[in-house]
Design a protein around this motif. Structure first.
Motif, PDB file in Angstrom:
ATOM      1  N   PHE A  57       0.837  -1.203   0.000  1.00 18.43           N
ATOM      2  CA  PHE A  57       0.000   0.000   0.000  1.00 18.43           C
ATOM      3  C   PHE A  57       0.874   1.256   0.000  1.00 18.43           C
ATOM      4  CE2 PHE A  57      -2.211   3.273   2.535  1.00 18.43           C
ATOM      5  CZ  PHE A  57      -3.292   3.490   1.716  1.00 18.43           C
ATOM      6  N   ILE A  58       1.906   1.273   0.829  1.00 17.78           N
ATOM      7  CA  ILE A  58       2.808   2.439   0.907  1.00 17.78           C
ATOM      8  C   ILE A  58       3.563   2.624  -0.407  1.00 17.78           C
ATOM      9  CG2 ILE A  58       4.870   3.347   2.058  1.00 17.78           C
ATOM     10  CD1 ILE A  58       3.768   2.066   4.649  1.00 17.78           C
ATOM     11  N   ILE A  59       4.013   1.540  -1.009  1.00 20.78           N
ATOM     12  CA  ILE A  59       4.725   1.633  -2.283  1.00 20.78           C
ATOM     13  C   ILE A  59       3.810   2.203  -3.361  1.00 20.78           C
ATOM     14  CG2 ILE A  59       5.730   0.269  -4.160  1.00 20.78           C
ATOM     15  CD1 ILE A  59       6.939  -1.547  -2.028  1.00 20.78           C
ATOM     16  N   ARG A  60       2.571   1.771  -3.391  1.00 23.62           N
ATOM     17  CA  ARG A  60       1.635   2.263  -4.404  1.00 23.62           C
ATOM     18  C   ARG A  60       1.231   3.714  -4.155  1.00 23.62           C
ATOM     19  NH1 ARG A  60       0.579  -1.398  -8.030  1.00 23.62           N
ATOM     20  NH2 ARG A  60       0.924  -3.560  -7.499  1.00 23.62           N
ATOM     21  N   ILE A  61       1.114   4.117  -2.897  1.00 26.80           N
ATOM     22  CA  ILE A  61       0.851   5.524  -2.585  1.00 26.80           C
ATOM     23  C   ILE A  61       2.031   6.378  -3.056  1.00 26.80           C
ATOM     24  CG2 ILE A  61       0.633   7.184  -0.678  1.00 26.80           C
ATOM     25  CD1 ILE A  61      -1.969   5.787  -1.298  1.00 26.80           C
ATOM     26  N   PHE A  62       3.245   5.878  -2.867  1.00 23.25           N
ATOM     27  CA  PHE A  62       4.431   6.585  -3.360  1.00 23.25           C
ATOM     28  C   PHE A  62       4.368   6.730  -4.882  1.00 23.25           C
ATOM     29  CE2 PHE A  62       8.805   6.470  -5.002  1.00 23.25           C
ATOM     30  CZ  PHE A  62       9.249   7.680  -4.483  1.00 23.25           C
ATOM     31  N   GLY A  63       3.900   5.700  -5.580  1.00 21.90           N
ATOM     32  CA  GLY A  63       3.749   5.776  -7.036  1.00 21.90           C
ATOM     33  C   GLY A  63       2.744   6.843  -7.445  1.00 21.90           C
ATOM     34  N   ILE A  64       1.647   6.945  -6.700  1.00 20.80           N
ATOM     35  CA  ILE A  64       0.649   7.979  -6.998  1.00 20.80           C
ATOM     36  C   ILE A  64       1.239   9.366  -6.778  1.00 20.80           C
ATOM     37  CG2 ILE A  64      -1.532   8.985  -6.204  1.00 20.80           C
ATOM     38  CD1 ILE A  64      -2.472   6.112  -5.653  1.00 20.80           C
ATOM     39  N   ILE A  65       1.971   9.535  -5.680  1.00 20.13           N
ATOM     40  CA  ILE A  65       2.604  10.834  -5.397  1.00 20.13           C
ATOM     41  C   ILE A  65       3.611  11.189  -6.487  1.00 20.13           C
ATOM     42  CG2 ILE A  65       4.148  12.031  -3.784  1.00 20.13           C
ATOM     43  CD1 ILE A  65       2.714  10.444  -1.534  1.00 20.13           C
ATOM     44  N   LEU A  66       4.384  10.215  -6.932  1.00 16.95           N
ATOM     45  CA  LEU A  66       5.352  10.437  -8.001  1.00 16.95           C
ATOM     46  C   LEU A  66       4.653  10.829  -9.301  1.00 16.95           C
ATOM     47  CD1 LEU A  66       8.417  10.247  -8.481  1.00 16.95           C
ATOM     48  CD2 LEU A  66       8.049   7.906  -9.221  1.00 16.95           C
ATOM     49  N   TYR A  67       3.548  10.186  -9.621  1.00 17.70           N
ATOM     50  CA  TYR A  67       2.767  10.496 -10.819  1.00 17.70           C
ATOM     51  C   TYR A  67       2.232  11.934 -10.754  1.00 17.70           C
ATOM     52  CZ  TYR A  67      -0.974  10.036 -14.296  1.00 17.70           C
ATOM     53  OH  TYR A  67      -1.805  10.214 -15.364  1.00 17.70           O
ATOM     54  N   ILE A  68       1.656  12.303  -9.620  1.00 22.11           N
ATOM     55  CA  ILE A  68       1.118  13.652  -9.444  1.00 22.11           C
ATOM     56  C   ILE A  68       2.239  14.687  -9.502  1.00 22.11           C
ATOM     57  CG2 ILE A  68      -0.025  15.183  -7.781  1.00 22.11           C
ATOM     58  CD1 ILE A  68      -1.666  12.713  -6.912  1.00 22.11           C
ATOM     59  N   ALA A  69       3.378  14.369  -8.892  1.00 21.41           N
ATOM     60  CA  ALA A  69       4.513  15.296  -8.917  1.00 21.41           C
ATOM     61  C   ALA A  69       5.001  15.534 -10.346  1.00 21.41           C
ATOM     62  CB  ALA A  69       5.652  14.761  -8.049  1.00 21.41           C
ATOM     63  N   GLY A  70       5.008  14.497 -11.166  1.00 18.50           N
ATOM     64  CA  GLY A  70       5.413  14.658 -12.558  1.00 18.50           C
ATOM     65  C   GLY A  70       4.497  15.602 -13.316  1.00 18.50           C
ATOM     66  N   ILE A  71       3.199  15.478 -13.077  1.00 18.68           N
ATOM     67  CA  ILE A  71       2.242  16.384 -13.722  1.00 18.68           C
ATOM     68  C   ILE A  71       2.434  17.806 -13.231  1.00 18.68           C
ATOM     69  CG2 ILE A  71      -0.210  16.935 -13.951  1.00 18.68           C
ATOM     70  CD1 ILE A  71      -0.732  13.905 -13.812  1.00 18.68           C
ATOM     71  N   GLU A  72       2.618  17.969 -11.928  1.00 18.66           N
ATOM     72  CA  GLU A  72       2.799  19.305 -11.350  1.00 18.66           C
ATOM     73  C   GLU A  72       4.082  19.972 -11.851  1.00 18.66           C
ATOM     74  OE1 GLU A  72       0.734  21.092  -9.457  1.00 18.66           O
ATOM     75  OE2 GLU A  72      -0.742  19.500  -9.640  1.00 18.66           O
ATOM     76  N   ILE A  73       5.157  19.207 -11.957  1.00 18.71           N
ATOM     77  CA  ILE A  73       6.421  19.763 -12.455  1.00 18.71           C
ATOM     78  C   ILE A  73       6.267  20.220 -13.898  1.00 18.71           C
ATOM     79  CG2 ILE A  73       8.787  19.142 -13.099  1.00 18.71           C
ATOM     80  CD1 ILE A  73       8.833  17.406 -10.557  1.00 18.71           C
ATOM     81  N   TYR A  74       5.573  19.420 -14.715  1.00 17.30           N
ATOM     82  CA  TYR A  74       5.345  19.805 -16.111  1.00 17.30           C
ATOM     83  C   TYR A  74       4.572  21.124 -16.194  1.00 17.30           C
ATOM     84  CZ  TYR A  74       3.154  20.008 -20.664  1.00 17.30           C
ATOM     85  OH  TYR A  74       2.697  20.442 -21.874  1.00 17.30           O
ATOM     86  N   VAL A  75       3.487  21.216 -15.441  1.00 24.20           N
ATOM     87  CA  VAL A  75       2.660  22.427 -15.491  1.00 24.20           C
ATOM     88  C   VAL A  75       3.456  23.633 -14.993  1.00 24.20           C
ATOM     89  CG1 VAL A  75       0.607  23.534 -14.525  1.00 24.20           C
ATOM     90  CG2 VAL A  75       0.486  21.184 -15.335  1.00 24.20           C
ATOM     91  N   TYR A  76       4.225  23.443 -13.922  1.00 22.15           N
ATOM     92  CA  TYR A  76       5.025  24.554 -13.390  1.00 22.15           C
ATOM     93  C   TYR A  76       6.064  25.016 -14.413  1.00 22.15           C
ATOM     94  CZ  TYR A  76       8.210  27.251 -10.548  1.00 22.15           C
ATOM     95  OH  TYR A  76       9.006  28.256 -10.066  1.00 22.15           O
ATOM     96  N   LEU A  77       6.795  24.067 -14.989  1.00 26.69           N
ATOM     97  CA  LEU A  77       7.833  24.442 -15.957  1.00 26.69           C
ATOM     98  C   LEU A  77       7.229  25.083 -17.203  1.00 26.69           C
ATOM     99  CD1 LEU A  77      10.253  21.386 -15.764  1.00 26.69           C
ATOM    100  CD2 LEU A  77      10.605  23.678 -14.845  1.00 26.69           C
ATOM    101  N   LYS A  78       6.073  24.607 -17.625  1.00 28.87           N
ATOM    102  CA  LYS A  78       5.438  25.163 -18.820  1.00 28.87           C
ATOM    103  C   LYS A  78       4.951  26.590 -18.594  1.00 28.87           C
ATOM    104  CE  LYS A  78       1.713  24.356 -22.059  1.00 28.87           C
ATOM    105  NZ  LYS A  78       0.429  23.723 -22.253  1.00 28.87           N
ATOM    106  N   ASN A  79       4.382  26.857 -17.422  1.00 25.34           N
ATOM    107  CA  ASN A  79       3.774  28.159 -17.168  1.00 25.34           C
ATOM    108  C   ASN A  79       4.716  29.194 -16.559  1.00 25.34           C
ATOM    109  OD1 ASN A  79       1.318  27.238 -18.131  1.00 25.34           O
ATOM    110  ND2 ASN A  79       0.623  26.577 -16.129  1.00 25.34           N
ATOM    111  N   LYS A  80       5.730  28.773 -15.835  1.00 23.76           N
ATOM    112  CA  LYS A  80       6.568  29.716 -15.094  1.00 23.76           C
ATOM    113  C   LYS A  80       7.966  29.922 -15.678  1.00 23.76           C
ATOM    114  CE  LYS A  80       3.492  30.282 -11.856  1.00 23.76           C
ATOM    115  NZ  LYS A  80       2.802  31.511 -11.611  1.00 23.76           N
ATOM    116  N   THR A  81       8.366  29.098 -16.642  1.00 16.56           N
ATOM    117  CA  THR A  81       9.706  29.230 -17.219  1.00 16.56           C
ATOM    118  C   THR A  81       9.599  29.288 -18.738  1.00 16.56           C
ATOM    119  OG1 THR A  81      10.086  26.853 -17.388  1.00 16.56           O
ATOM    120  CG2 THR A  81      10.713  27.907 -15.313  1.00 16.56           C
TER     121      THR A  81
END
Length: 104
Positions: A57-81
């Protein structure tokens, strides 16, 4: 919510219900074969939570957090840089494919 959005809400809810059923069917009855890795991960989170498998369960929650972080990093880099994220996305994908060759 106004009356104009209710049909869209009902349609969206029905699509989610059908998609969840089909995803659960694929995972539980077809030996875990599902084309969408993130959907499978979310279904396995529920299965691990209900089955009391805390480590997985913890490993899969980490995977979800990693997936969300990837989306957030993309949006941040696209809009702010001024970085061309499409070009760097191809580079990251190529590096990932090369790394996958070395994983047993």
């Amino acid at each position: 919510m106004n009356d104009q959005n209710k049909p869209d809400l009902y349609l969206h809810s029905i699509m989610c219900l059908i998609g969840g059923f089909i995803g659960g069917y694929a995972i539980l009855n077809r030996c875990g074969n599902l084309g969408s890795a993130q959907t499978a991960n979310l279904i396995y989170v529920v299965i691990c939570f209900l089955g009391s498998n805390i480590y997985e369960f913890i490993i899969r929650i980490f995977g979800i957090i990693l997936y969300i972080a990837g989306i957030e990093i993309y949006v941040y880099l696209k809009n702010k840089t001024n970085i061309n994220v499409q070009r760097y996305g191809i580079y990251v994908l190529s590096i990932g494919c090369i790394i996958l060759n070395f994983i047993p």
